[in-house]
Motif scaffolding. Sequence first.
Motif, mmCIF file in Angstrom:
data_model
loop_
_atom_site.group_PDB
_atom_site.id
_atom_site.type_symbol
_atom_site.label_atom_id
_atom_site.label_comp_id
_atom_site.label_asym_id
_atom_site.label_seq_id
_atom_site.Cartn_x
_atom_site.Cartn_y
_atom_site.Cartn_z
ATOM 1 N N GLN A 43 0.840 -1.184 0.000
ATOM 2 C CA GLN A 43 0.000 0.000 0.000
ATOM 3 C C GLN A 43 0.884 1.246 0.000
ATOM 4 O O GLN A 43 1.984 1.243 0.548
ATOM 5 C CB GLN A 43 -0.875 0.038 1.251
ATOM 6 C CG GLN A 43 -1.899 -1.062 1.336
ATOM 7 C CD GLN A 43 -3.005 -0.866 0.348
ATOM 8 O OE1 GLN A 43 -2.938 -1.344 -0.768
ATOM 9 N NE2 GLN A 43 -4.038 -0.175 0.750
ATOM 10 N N GLY B 114 2.360 4.455 1.353
ATOM 11 C CA GLY B 114 2.613 4.854 2.729
ATOM 12 C C GLY B 114 3.305 3.780 3.547
ATOM 13 O O GLY B 114 3.784 4.052 4.632
ATOM 14 N N ALA B 115 3.355 2.538 3.054
ATOM 15 C CA ALA B 115 4.052 1.482 3.788
ATOM 16 C C ALA B 115 5.542 1.793 3.784
ATOM 17 O O ALA B 115 6.108 2.107 2.757
ATOM 18 C CB ALA B 115 3.792 0.120 3.153
ATOM 19 N N GLN C 282 -0.615 -0.231 6.156
ATOM 20 C CA GLN C 282 0.743 0.162 5.794
ATOM 21 C C GLN C 282 1.765 -0.835 6.330
ATOM 22 O O GLN C 282 2.883 -0.475 6.672
ATOM 23 C CB GLN C 282 1.023 1.577 6.279
ATOM 24 C CG GLN C 282 0.132 2.576 5.595
ATOM 25 C CD GLN C 282 0.366 3.999 6.050
ATOM 26 O OE1 GLN C 282 1.191 4.265 6.901
ATOM 27 N NE2 GLN C 282 -0.363 4.909 5.459
ATOM 28 N N ASN D 108 -5.960 1.552 9.420
ATOM 29 C CA ASN D 108 -4.933 2.441 8.892
ATOM 30 C C ASN D 108 -4.534 3.382 10.011
ATOM 31 O O ASN D 108 -4.775 4.570 9.968
ATOM 32 C CB ASN D 108 -5.446 3.220 7.683
ATOM 33 C CG ASN D 108 -4.342 3.976 6.989
ATOM 34 O OD1 ASN D 108 -3.180 3.809 7.300
ATOM 35 N ND2 ASN D 108 -4.710 4.827 6.058
#
Length: 184
Positions: A10, A12-13, A103, A146
């Motif tokens: 994803q 933002g990971a 993330q 999240n």
Amino acid sequence: MVAGLTSGYQYGAEMEEAETVYDSSTGELEVSISFLGGEWVARGLQLLEEDNISSLEDVSYDTLRDWMLEGLHRYEGVLQTTWTDLSRFEAAGGKIISYHGEQDPSIPTASSVRFHESVRSTLYGNESFAKGTSSLNEWYRLFLPNGPFPQTSLGSLIDWVEKDDMPVTLNATVMSGAYKYEQQ
């Protein structure tokens, strides 16, 4: 690798497992060994009582491939996630709360989503997507937080099994930073 069997990460990971670190004493960039990957190799493959491997010196592409294959073979019985016919578990009254951080830097979130969808397709493939998903959610809930790590999931599962109180959300507690101990 077969197309469609891999899952991306994803946005933002954090990709900490591929980071390099500057060592000011040597003036060199060095590989930073993530605790998850390093601990997996040390404990799971080398069977040591260590939290991490000490070095990646002499670790080649072939070494990484061999580690992956060894892990697959050694732990296939407990890590295998391709068996999607959970009908006996459901028939026995089983309940599942599954969550996967949006993330997650180690395992792509899509892998949990695909497994959930595969169970729906296997057990309720003759129903519409909406009806099959509703049927599956009666005993198998997938949450994709999240934010903070859910802290009370076991309590939610116990309430669901013992009081028929199906979870709609999972509560999480922020463990650090400006919002430490805030519940979400």
